[in-house]
Write a protein that holds these residues in place. Structure first.
Motif, short mmCIF file in Angstrom:
data_model
loop_
_atom_site.label_atom_id
_atom_site.label_comp_id
_atom_site.label_asym_id
_atom_site.label_seq_id
_atom_site.Cartn_x
_atom_site.Cartn_y
_atom_site.Cartn_z
N ARG A 57 37.29 78.75 -11.93
CA ARG A 57 35.92 79.15 -11.59
C ARG A 57 35.00 77.95 -11.51
O ARG A 57 34.19 77.83 -10.58
N ASP A 58 35.12 77.04 -12.48
CA ASP A 58 34.28 75.83 -12.44
C ASP A 58 34.60 74.97 -11.23
O ASP A 58 33.71 74.38 -10.63
N PHE A 59 35.87 74.89 -10.87
CA PHE A 59 36.29 74.12 -9.70
C PHE A 59 35.66 74.71 -8.43
O PHE A 59 35.20 73.97 -7.56
N ASP A 60 35.63 76.03 -8.34
CA ASP A 60 34.98 76.68 -7.19
C ASP A 60 33.48 76.45 -7.19
O ASP A 60 32.89 76.14 -6.15
N ARG A 61 32.84 76.60 -8.34
CA ARG A 61 31.40 76.40 -8.43
C ARG A 61 31.01 74.96 -8.13
O ARG A 61 29.93 74.69 -7.61
N ALA A 62 31.90 74.03 -8.48
CA ALA A 62 31.63 72.61 -8.26
C ALA A 62 31.81 72.21 -6.81
O ALA A 62 31.50 71.08 -6.44
N GLN A 63 32.31 73.12 -6.00
CA GLN A 63 32.56 72.87 -4.58
C GLN A 63 33.45 71.65 -4.39
O GLN A 63 33.20 70.78 -3.56
N GLY A 115 20.77 68.99 4.34
CA GLY A 115 21.44 70.29 4.38
C GLY A 115 22.46 70.45 3.28
O GLY A 115 22.15 70.34 2.11
N GLY A 116 23.72 70.71 3.64
CA GLY A 116 24.76 71.10 2.70
C GLY A 116 25.26 70.01 1.78
O GLY A 116 26.01 70.29 0.86
N ASP A 117 24.88 68.76 1.99
CA ASP A 117 25.39 67.70 1.14
C ASP A 117 24.68 67.60 -0.20
O ASP A 117 25.13 66.90 -1.09
N ASN A 118 23.55 68.25 -0.34
CA ASN A 118 22.83 68.23 -1.60
C ASN A 118 23.43 69.29 -2.51
O ASN A 118 23.42 70.47 -2.19
N LEU A 119 23.96 68.85 -3.63
CA LEU A 119 24.57 69.78 -4.57
C LEU A 119 23.51 70.35 -5.51
O LEU A 119 22.59 69.65 -5.93
N SER A 120 23.68 71.59 -5.86
CA SER A 120 22.76 72.22 -6.79
C SER A 120 23.09 71.77 -8.21
O SER A 120 24.13 71.17 -8.47
N ASP A 121 22.21 72.09 -9.12
CA ASP A 121 22.44 71.77 -10.53
C ASP A 121 23.65 72.52 -11.06
O ASP A 121 24.38 72.01 -11.92
#
Length: 173
Positions: free
Chosen positions: A47-53, A75-81
Motif C-alpha cells: 500500500r505504501d509503495f502504491d501511495r508513494a507512486q 503538473g504530475g511531477d510534484n508529489l504530494s505530502d
C-alpha cells in the motif's frame, strides 16, 4: 479521490496477488505458512509503495509537457505530502530488513512477481523463494511491530549483583 485510490489498491492487492495466494498455504503441520503479522506487513508495504507512486511507468504519457520558468515540468511531477511520506516509510522499512531481503519484498509484494518468477530471475533452486519470502516478511513484520518488552527497565546484572556496601557504613566504635 481517496476512495478511488483505496479501491484500486484493494483490486490490485486482492485475491489474485501472490501475497494473498501464499497466505492461504499450509505448513507441514497444517498451520498457516505465513503469520497474520507477516501478511499484514506485506500488504502494508505494498500500500505504501502504491501511495508513494514508486511503480515505474511502462507506457508513454500523453499529457502535454509544459515548461516552467525554472526549467521543471509542471503538473504530475510534484508529489504530494502523502506520497513523500509513503516513500519515507518504504525506504525505512527496506533499510530495516536489509538489502538481501529488501529485494525479495519489493519483487514479491510491490511488483507482485510470483515465486517461480523470482526463482527463475535469481537462479535459485526450486521452492527456495517461498522460504526467502517468509523470512523477509517476518523481518518486515518485526520492523512494523517490534516485540513488546515487558518487565520494566532491563539491566545486565542478576539479582544481588550490586556489591554489599554495609561494610563502608558501619560505625566503628
Amino acid at each position: 479521490m481517496m476512495r478511488e485510490i483505496n479501491s484500486v489498491s484493494a483490486v490490485k492487492h486482492g485475491e489474485k496477488s501472490p501475497l494473498m495466494q501464499l497466505s492461504r498455504l499450509k505448513d507441514r503441520n497444517g498451520s498457516l505458512f505465513l503469520t497474520c503479522q507477516a501478511v499484514e506487513a506485506g500488504a502494508r508495504i505494498a500500500r505504501d509503495f502504491d501511495r508513494a507512486q514508486m511503480q515505474p511507468n511502462i507506457s508513454a504519457s500523453l499529457m502535454p509537457r509544459l515548461e516552467t520558468r525554472t526549467g521543471g515540468v509542471s503538473g504530475g511531477d510534484n508529489l504530494s505530502d502523502i506520497a513523500l511520506d509513503a516513500r519515507r516509510r518504504v525506504r525505512h522499512a527496506l533499510k530495516a530488513i536489509g538489502p538481501e531481503l529488501a529485494d525479495v519484498v519489493l519483487d514479491f509484494c510491490c511488483f507482485e512477481k510470483g515465486l517461480e518468477q523470482i526463482e527463475r530471475e535469481r537462479q535459485w533452486p526450486v521452492r527456495s523463494a517461498k522460504v526467502m519470502v517468509r523470512t523477509a516478511l517476518q523481518a518486515l513484520a518485526r520492523h512494523y511491530a517490534p516485540p513488546n518488552i515487558t518487565g520494566g527497565i532491563r539491566h545486565w546484572g542478576d539479582d544481588g549483583y550490586r556489591p554489599d556496601l554495609s561494610a563502608l557504613f558501619r560505625d566503628e566504635r
